[in-house]
Design an enzyme around this catalytic site. Structure first.
Site, short mmCIF file in Angstrom:
data_model
loop_
_atom_site.label_atom_id
_atom_site.label_comp_id
_atom_site.label_asym_id
_atom_site.label_seq_id
_atom_site.Cartn_x
_atom_site.Cartn_y
_atom_site.Cartn_z
N HIS A 437 67.15 95.83 45.50
CA HIS A 437 66.15 95.09 44.84
C HIS A 437 65.34 96.34 44.04
O HIS A 437 65.54 97.30 44.00
CB HIS A 437 65.01 94.56 45.88
CG HIS A 437 64.65 95.50 46.85
ND1 HIS A 437 65.52 95.27 48.37
CD2 HIS A 437 63.67 96.27 47.14
CE1 HIS A 437 64.73 96.20 49.01
NE2 HIS A 437 63.79 97.03 48.24
N ASP A 530 69.05 102.33 51.33
CA ASP A 530 67.98 101.45 51.81
C ASP A 530 68.85 100.12 52.03
O ASP A 530 69.77 99.84 51.20
CB ASP A 530 66.85 101.03 51.22
CG ASP A 530 65.85 100.43 51.71
OD1 ASP A 530 65.48 100.63 52.77
OD2 ASP A 530 65.37 99.48 51.02
N GLU A 559 71.16 102.90 55.79
CA GLU A 559 69.92 102.30 56.54
C GLU A 559 70.40 101.12 57.33
O GLU A 559 70.71 100.23 56.60
CB GLU A 559 68.49 102.09 55.93
CG GLU A 559 67.47 101.61 56.92
CD GLU A 559 66.81 100.76 56.28
OE1 GLU A 559 65.81 100.17 57.13
OE2 GLU A 559 67.13 100.00 55.33
N ASP A 624 59.38 102.78 59.43
CA ASP A 624 59.46 101.53 59.57
C ASP A 624 59.03 100.62 61.07
O ASP A 624 58.93 99.79 61.31
CB ASP A 624 60.80 100.90 59.20
CG ASP A 624 61.09 100.89 57.85
OD1 ASP A 624 59.87 100.42 57.00
OD2 ASP A 624 61.91 101.02 57.29
#
Length: 793
Positions: A437, A530, A559, A624
Site C-alpha cells: 500500500h 511489511d 513480516e 506493533d
C-alpha cells in the site's frame, strides 16, 4: 455495564437450554469461535461455541476489557459477527466487540425471528456436552511421534526430492490396517485461506511390533511446498484419525505443535483432521552466512534520537514535513513526553488533536548515525530501520516517495552516510518498506492535491490518465470517495496496491532504478518487507530474484506473525520476524509453564528449514505490540518485570536465530499498545533516566553470544529436560558442546540431566563454578528467573 451483566444473568436464569423451545441451528452445521486478543484471533477449540437447543453457548474465563469477534474458521462474511458504529453486535460488523469480563462467564449467541443476532453475557451457567470417550484399546495404544527417528526419518523440513519413511506402532493386538494420507496445502494468500488437496493414500505395510502390529510406508516429496500428512487406522471397533495434537500455535490459525500424535474418531468431514505439516524446500536454498551471527538493534527512527533539529516537523510551517495530509502536525515540547493518543469512542483524550500518527519528536537518520558507537556497545551488529522514505506520518508506512528519504529524517546522502559509517563499525543496515500500500497523500495517489496533478486519485477523483492508474483498483460506480478504492484493511489513508500491475512491479523491483535495487545500491544490506502475507507469492518470487541478482548476500526478511513455513521454501524469503518466538519466550518469562510455551519453539525447529532457523529475527518487543517490559508486568511490579525481561533476553541470546533488541528495551523502556510502545529513547542528556544496570546485563548477554560461536552456530535437538519451570538444551558446534538452562521460577531449581556427549567437567561461561559430570549425568542448580551456560573446556 454492571446493569447489563445483571440483566443478562436474569435472562440466562429464565431461559436455560433445558427450558427453551428447541430449534434448528440458525447457521446450519458450522462451528463458531470467539476470536480475539485473548487467543491471538485464532479459531481455538477452547473458545468454540456449542449449539444447544436454541442458541450457541460458550463458557469463558477472562479478566478485564477484551476485544473480539465471533466467527467460523474461515472468517466467512455471513458467519462473522462484530460491532457496528455503536459497538453493538451485528452480522459482518467491521469493528471489534469490546466487553468487560471479571472471571467465569457464559456467552449466549441467539437469533431472533428476523435473523438478527443477540449476545448475552452472564455468570457461568452452561454445562458443555462432554466428548464421547474412545475405549478401543487397539486404537488408543497406537503411537506416532514426528520427532522420533524410529517413527519418522529424516527429521524436520527436507529438500525437494527427499524420501521420508513413516512408521506407527502398537504393542497390543487389534490394529487391522493403516493408511498414510499425504496432502498438499494451498499456498495462496495468507493463513485465512487454509485448504489441503489430496495427493496420495498409501497402504502401510504391516510388521510385528511387540505383541501387536506396526505399519510403515515411505513417500518421496518431489516439489517444494508445505504438505500435510496423517494416518487413517482401522480396528475391529472402527476407523480413526491418528493426527496432530490440538495445541494452539501463537497467531496461527492451524492447530498442532507436532510431536506425539492424538487420536480421534474419523470425522465425516476430513477437513476437520489436524494435519502434521511437512516442509519441503528448494535443494539450492541458501541464506546469507552472516545472518546466523547477527544481533539486531531495531530502530523506530522518529523516536530514537534527534540528531538535526533543523529538519524537525513544526506546526504551522511551510515545508512538506510540516503538514500531515491536509492538516497540521503536532510537535512535542520535550523529548521525553508520552506519545499523543487521541480520544477514541468512550475514552478521554490526552489533549492532543483528533489525528493519529501526526505527532513528532524529531528523531532522524543523523540521530542514528551519531549513536552508532552506542549501538555497537550494546552488542548489535545490524540495524533494522522501520521505514525512512518520504511519508506524512510519524511511522512512514504511508509511503509518499519510495525513492527518497523523508525530509524530516534527512536526505538520501544521510542514508548513504549511515550505511557507510555503520559498515566501518561492522554493522549492517536493513531498511523496511511496504509494497502492499501507499499513502493517500502521495504523488502516486494524490488525494489531497499536495503534489502536482498526475496521481491516480487527484483531489479525491479518479484519474484514468495517471501513470499510476493501473496501480489501484477503483470502483467508479460508488459515489462516496472513500468507497471508490480499497484501503488496506479498510484504512482509507493506505490505498492498497494492485500487485498484479506490471507497471508497479517494474517500479518495485523490475527497473534498473527500482525501489528494491536503488536502496541496495545505496548501502542497504537487505530488506524487511511489511505485511508480506497480503502480497501474492509470485510477486515475492520475482522480487527475490531481483534482490539476489543485485546483491547476492542481501538478507530478505518478511513480516509474518504466524507459522511462516510457506515463505521459507527457498523461493521467497530468507527469514521472518519471529512473533511465535516472541510470544513463547515472553509467556515463559512471565511464569507460564515451559511444557506449554516451548511446544511452539519445537514446532518451529521441526517445520522450518535449518538454514532459516538460524536467521530468524527473534524479537521480544516491536512497534506493533506492547513492549516486553509491559507484557511482563511493569505496571504492577517493575523490579520483578525487569528480572523477567533479563530471563527472556538470556533465552534469546542462547537460542538459534538472530536476537533482536527493540530500541530502549535495554534501558527499561516500557509501554503498552501503540502509540506507547513507540515512546522516545530515554537519553540522559534529554532528561531521561536509562536503567544502567539493565543495560549492563544486556551487554553481558550479547557478549556471551558473540564470545561463544556454539550459541550462534550450534545444532539444536529436543530438550534434555523440560518441566514446568526449567528448559535445558544441548548445542553442538564441531567438537564444542554447550548446555543452556533457564528457570522461570522465583526460586532456584536443581535438576539432573543425561548428557548426549562425553565429558568429565563443564565450564560455566558466566563465571560460576564448574560442574562435574558423573556417569554421563550432570546436576545443576539454575538460579531464579535466569539461566546458566555450561560449555566443554
Amino acid at each position: 455495564m454492571t446493569r447489563f451483566i445483571a440483566l443478562c444473568a436474569t435472562l440466562l436464569a429464565l431461559v436455560s437450554p433445558a427450558q427453551a423451545a428447541c430449534v434448528e441451528p440458525a447457521l446450519g452445521n458450522v462451528t463458531l469461535y470467539l476470536r480475539g486478543a485473548l487467543n491471538s484471533w485464532a479459531a481455538a477449540e477452547e473458545q468454540a461455541f456449542e449449539y444447544r437447543c436454541d442458541a450457541y453457548y460458550l463458557n469463558l474465563k477472562a479478566q478485564g476489557t477484551q476485544e473480539f469477534k465471533i466467527a467460523d474458521e474461515d472468517w466467512t462474511a455471513r458467519l462473522t459477527f462484530g460491532g457496528d458504529a455503536a459497538g453493538l453486535l451485528t452480522r459482518g460488523g467491521p469493528a471489534n466487540l469490546r466487553r468487560d469480563f471479571h472471571g467465569e462467564h457464559t456467552l449466549r449467541l441467539s437469533f431472533d425471528a428476523q435473523g438478527q443476532p443477540h449476545l448475552d453475557i452472564g455468570p457461568q451457567t452452561f454445562k458443555p456436552t462432554p466428548p464421547r470417550p474412545i475405549t478401543d484399546r487397539a486404537a488408543l495404544t497406537t503411537r506416532f511421534d514426528s520427532r522420533d527417528l524410529e517413527a519418522k526419518q529424516p527429521f524436520g523440513a527436507q529438500p525437494a526430492g527427499s524420501e521420508i519413511r513413516f512408521s506407527i506402532g502398537n504393542d497390543v493386538p487389534g490394529l487391522k490396517s493403516a493408511t498414510l494420507v499425504i496432502e498438499r496445502r494451498s499456498l495462496v494468500g495468507d493463513q485465512q485461506q487454509l485448504a489441503y488437496a489430496p495427493l496420495a493414500r498409501i497402504a502401510m505395510t504391516p510388521a510385528p511390533h511387540g505383541l501387536g502390529t506396526g505399519f510403515s510406508a515411505s513417500y518421496r516429496f518431489q516439489d517444494i511446498g508445505v504438505y500435510g500428512y496423517w494416518f487413517e487406522i482401522e480396528t475391529a471397533e472402527g476407523r480413526y484419525a491418528l493426527q496432530n495434537n490440538a495445541d494452539t500455535v501463537y497467531w496461527t490459525r492451524e492447530k498442532g505443535s507436532m510431536g506425539v500424535a492424538a487420536l480421534a474418531r474419523l470425522p465425516r468431514n476430513l477437513s476437520q483432521v489436524r494435519r502434521y505439516r511437512q516442509t519441503i524446500y528448494a535443494p539450492d536454498f541458501q541464506v546469507p552466512a552472516w545472518a546466523r551471527d547477527v544481533v539486531y538493534y531495531y530502530v523506530f527512527p522518529e523516536r530514537f534520537r534527534n540528531g538535526d533539529k533543523r529538519n524537525d516537523p513544526r506546526p504551522g510551517g511551510g515545508r512538506s514535513q510540516d503538514r500531515y495530509q491536509d492538516r497540521d502536525v503536532e510537535r512535542h515540547a520535550t523529548w521525553n513526553e508520552k506519545p499523543f493518543k487521541p480520544a477514541g469512542p468512550g475514552e478521554k483524550g490526552d489533549g492532543s488533536d483528533a489525528l493519529y500518527n501526526n505527532d513528532f519528536f524529531g528523531g532522524d537518520l543523523q540521530g542514528v548515525t551519531t549513536k552508532l558507537d552506542y549501538i555497537k556497545s550494546v552488542g548489535a551488529n545490524a540495524i533494522y530501520l522501520t521505514p525512512v522514505f518520504r511519508a506524512p506520518s510519524n511511522h512512514k508506512y504511508d509511503a509518499a516517495d519510495y525513492k527518497h528519504i523523508d525530509p524530516a529524517f534527512g536526505t538520501d546522502a544521510d542514508f548513504e552516510r549511515l550505511c557507510a559509517e555503520a559498515a566501518r563499525r561492522g554493522i549492517r543496515v536493513i531498511p523496511d518498506t511496504s509494497l502492499n500500500h501507499v499513502g493517500a497523500d502521495s504523488p502516486y495517489f494524490n488525494r489531497f492535491s499536495n503534489f502536482p496533478a498526475g496521481g491516480a486519485f487527484d483531489g479525491g477523483k479518479i484519474n484514468p490518465d495517471s501513470p499510476y492508474a493501473s496501480w489501484f483498483k477503483f470502483k467508479p460506480e460508488e459515489t462516496d470517495p472513500d468507497k471508490q478504492f480499497q484501503g488496506w484493511m479498510g484504512v482509507t489513508d493506505l490505498p492498497e496496491i494492485d500487485k498484479s500491475s506490471p507497471s508497479f512491479r517494474a517500479f518495485a523491483y523490475g527497473d534498473k532504478d527500482s525501489v528494491t535495487k536503488l536502496w541496495l545500491d545505496r548501502g542497504a544490506a537487505g530488506w524487511r518487507m511489511d505485511v508480506a502475507p497480503w502480497i501474492p507469492d509470485d510477486f515475492w518470487r520475482e522480487w527475490r530474484r531481483a534482490v539476489k541478482a543485485t546483491k547476492p548476500d542481501a538478507l530478505t526478511v518478511a513480516e509474518t506473525w504466524f507459522d511462516a513455513s510457506k515463505f521459507l521454501l527457498g523461493d521467497e524469503f530468507d527469514s521472518v520476524m519471529n512473533y511465535i518466538f516472541r510470544n513463547a519466550v515472553l509467556d515463559y518469562a512471565a511464569g507460564q509453564p515451559a511444557t506449554r510455551t516451548y511446544a511452539n519453539l519445537e514446532l518451529i525447529r521441526e517445520a522450518y528449514p535449518p538454514q532459516t532457523l538460524y536467521a530468524l529475527m527473534n524479537l521480544l518487543s516491536t512497534h506493533d505490540q506492547p513492549r516486553a517490559l509491559h507484557h511482563l508486568g511493569e505496571d504492577s511490579d517493575l523490579v520483578l518485570a525487569k528480572r523477567r525481561l533479563r530471563l527472556a533476553v538470556f533465552f534469546q541470546m542462547t537460542y538459534p536465530g538472530s536476537p533482536t533488541i527493540y530500541y530502549g528495551d535495554e534501558v527499561g523502556l516500557g509501554g503498552g499498545d501503540d502509540p506507547y510502545n513507540r515512546a522516545p529513547y530515554p537519553w540522559a542528556d534529554e532528561g531521561g533516566k536509562p536503567d544502567e544496570q539493565l543495560l549492563a546485563d544486556f551487554k553481558r548477554l550479547t557478549k556471551l553470544r558473540h564470545d561463544l560461536p556454539v550459541l550462534r552456530h550450534g545444532s539444536l535437538s529436543a530438550p534434555l529436560l523440560l518441566d514446568e519451570h526449567v528448559v535445558v538444551l544441548a548445542r553442538q558446534d564441531g567438537a564444542t558442546w554447550a548446555v543452556t538452562a533457564t528457570n522461570n521460577s522465583t526460586r532456584p531449581r536443581t535438576v539432573t540431566v543425561d548428557l548426549p556427549f562425553p565429558a568429565t567437567r563443564l565450564r560455566d561461561a558466566l563465571g560460576g563454578k564448574a560442574v562435574a559430570v558423573k556417569d554421563g549425568q550432570v546436576q545443576l542448580t539454575v538460579p531464579p528467573l535466569f539461566g546458566r551456560v555450561l560449555v566443554t573446556p
